[in-house]
Each structure stands twice: as C-alpha cells, then as structure tokens.
Motif scaffolding. Structure first.
Motif, short mmCIF file in Angstrom:
data_model
loop_
_atom_site.label_atom_id
_atom_site.label_comp_id
_atom_site.label_asym_id
_atom_site.label_seq_id
_atom_site.Cartn_x
_atom_site.Cartn_y
_atom_site.Cartn_z
N ARG A 1 0.83 -1.21 0.00
CA ARG A 1 0.00 0.00 0.00
C ARG A 1 0.87 1.26 0.00
O ARG A 1 0.54 2.23 -0.67
CB ARG A 1 -0.95 0.00 1.20
CG ARG A 1 -1.78 1.28 1.25
CD ARG A 1 -2.99 1.19 2.11
NE ARG A 1 -3.78 2.41 1.98
CZ ARG A 1 -5.04 2.52 2.35
NH1 ARG A 1 -5.67 1.48 2.86
NH2 ARG A 1 -5.70 3.65 2.20
N ASP B 1 -7.19 -3.56 0.04
CA ASP B 1 -8.31 -3.91 0.90
C ASP B 1 -9.59 -3.20 0.42
O ASP B 1 -9.60 -2.52 -0.61
CB ASP B 1 -8.01 -3.58 2.36
CG ASP B 1 -7.70 -2.10 2.58
OD1 ASP B 1 -8.05 -1.27 1.70
OD2 ASP B 1 -7.13 -1.76 3.63
N GLY B 2 -10.65 -3.38 1.18
CA GLY B 2 -11.93 -2.79 0.79
C GLY B 2 -11.87 -1.29 0.67
O GLY B 2 -12.51 -0.71 -0.23
N THR B 3 -11.12 -0.65 1.54
CA THR B 3 -11.01 0.81 1.50
C THR B 3 -10.37 1.26 0.19
O THR B 3 -10.86 2.19 -0.47
CB THR B 3 -10.18 1.32 2.68
OG1 THR B 3 -10.79 0.93 3.90
CG2 THR B 3 -10.05 2.84 2.63
N GLU B 4 -9.28 0.61 -0.18
CA GLU B 4 -8.61 0.97 -1.42
C GLU B 4 -9.48 0.69 -2.64
O GLU B 4 -9.52 1.47 -3.59
CB GLU B 4 -7.29 0.21 -1.56
CG GLU B 4 -6.17 0.72 -0.68
CD GLU B 4 -4.85 0.07 -1.04
OE1 GLU B 4 -4.11 0.66 -1.84
OE2 GLU B 4 -4.57 -1.02 -0.52
N GLN B 5 -10.18 -0.44 -2.62
CA GLN B 5 -11.01 -0.80 -3.76
C GLN B 5 -12.15 0.20 -3.93
O GLN B 5 -12.54 0.51 -5.05
CB GLN B 5 -11.53 -2.23 -3.62
CG GLN B 5 -10.41 -3.25 -3.68
CD GLN B 5 -10.90 -4.65 -4.01
OE1 GLN B 5 -11.92 -4.82 -4.65
NE2 GLN B 5 -10.16 -5.65 -3.58
N THR B 6 -12.66 0.70 -2.84
CA THR B 6 -13.70 1.73 -2.92
C THR B 6 -13.13 3.03 -3.46
O THR B 6 -13.80 3.77 -4.17
CB THR B 6 -14.32 1.97 -1.53
OG1 THR B 6 -14.88 0.75 -1.05
CG2 THR B 6 -15.40 3.04 -1.59
N MET B 7 -11.87 3.29 -3.14
CA MET B 7 -11.25 4.56 -3.49
C MET B 7 -10.77 4.62 -4.93
O MET B 7 -11.16 5.50 -5.70
CB MET B 7 -10.08 4.82 -2.52
CG MET B 7 -9.36 6.14 -2.73
SD MET B 7 -8.22 6.50 -1.36
CE MET B 7 -7.18 5.04 -1.34
#
Length: 215
Positions: free
Chosen positions: A121, A179-185
């Motif tokens: 990351r 992770d989910g945060t990055e994929q949303t971003m």
C-alpha cells in the motif's frame, strides 16, 4: 444536452471511447496503473489498454536502475530503498506524459497507462501523490489478481527476462492486496487467471465503466 454517460449508452465500444477522448469530455486526466506480481500479465494488459484508449504507455521496468535489474536477476528481492526512487521517477514520468506536448499543445492527454508492481500500500501511496499535486489527475490501480502457482508457471515460460521464477515467491510474500477501502477509493480488481485476451477485454470493460462515470 446529453451527458457523456447517456452518449456512452448509444455508442459502440472503442468508437465511443475514441470520440470521447477526441472531444476531451472527461473531467480528469487519468493515470491507469497496471499492478500485480511478476507473471500476472501487466505489460501485455497495459499495451492493449493503451492501444484501445489511444493514450501513452509507460513500461515501469524501464525505469529500474541497471543495479536493480541485476539484483532481481540474481534472485535478490528489492527493498524499500531500491523501490522508493523508482516509484517517484515513475510517477513523475507518468505526470509528464499527461501534460500537453509541443505537437498537441491545444489539449492535454486524457490519460496514460503505466505498469508498476505496486505490491504494498505504501508503494501505491507514492503514486497517489500525483493526484494530490495535480488536482485534475485521477489515479487508478488495476490490480491483476492470481495465485502463486499460476504466476510461477507463467514466469517459467518466459525467455530472456531478468525477473526469475524465484522472485514470484518473494513478491507474493511482500504483496499487500488492496483492501476494501482501497477498492472503494481507486482500485479495480481483475482476475488474471483466464486466457490473456479475456483478461485484456475485462480490464478495458472496467476502465470504460470508470471513464463513463467521470462526467
């Protein structure tokens, strides 16, 4: 006046995308970072995407120092010191390719495709700085996901590449999947286990969906 999104629904594939690029209708200049460990098909996917979108392509491996390539060729993983200057240099090169050239000063390039393993990351965060420094730049990571066994098979089939099969295991150990945060971003995840032509088409489809939302 119809929006780009509604126009998109009425036009076919690459014809629509080419027209949108020519009209410079997108709000951002897009940086598409094709990521993943050795053997996932970064270069093949990136070349295909760049051709489909008619935008520049940067091969990240070209920005490694000779010493770094020799190190990897001996099966020695790169450390953060090796990668840091490379990531910054690659980011700056990508931003430069987004800028108007002397021959096309009337409009910015609408995008650039870059290959970069971006395994951790914090490595991805180095690239993300481009969006903070240039507010009309949108950074996207296309993460080509596959298991280690498949990647090992693909790397063993390569001829004359400095990246050896032993590096696959070391890269998988280092890998921090988005992770989910990055994929949303800003991350688009694509399974790269199918045949290459299908992977290429899947990536282009996801990229076009993202561009259609930039209205």
């Amino acid at each position: 006046m119809p929006s780009l999104a509604s126009n998109y629904a009425d036009m076919n594939g690459s014809t629509q995308m080419h027209a949108a690029l020519q009209q410079n209708q997108f709000h951002h200049r897009h940086m598409w970072i094709i990521t993943g460990p050795a053997g996932c098909g970064k270069s093949s996917v990136a070349e295909y995407l760049a051709k489909e979108l008619s935008i520049p392509y940067i091969e990240g491996d070209d920005y490694h120092t000779a010493a770094a390539k020799q190190k990897m060729g001996r099966g020695i993983p790169l450390d953060d010191v090796d990668r840091w200057d490379w990531l910054i240099k690659l980011r700056e090169a990508a931003v430069a390719r987004l800028s108007p050239s002397a021959s096309s000063a009337v409009k910015d390039h609408t995008g650039v495709v870059v290959t970069c393993s971006a395994l951790r990351r914090r490595y991805r965060d180095v690239i993300r700085v481009a969006a903070y420094e240039h507010h009309n730049v949108a950074v996207h990571f296309v993460y080509l996901r596959a298991d280690e066994e498949l990647l090992m098979k693909r790397v063993l089939m390569r001829q004359g590449h400095y990246m050896k099969s032993a590096m696959v295991h070391s890269q998988m150990e280092v890998l921090e999947e988005p992770d989910g945060t990055e994929q949303t971003m800003d991350v688009l995840e694509v399974d790269c286990s199918p045949a290459l032509p299908q992977v290429q088409k899947n990536v282009v489809a996801k990229v076009r969906e993202t561009l259609a939302d930039d209205v």
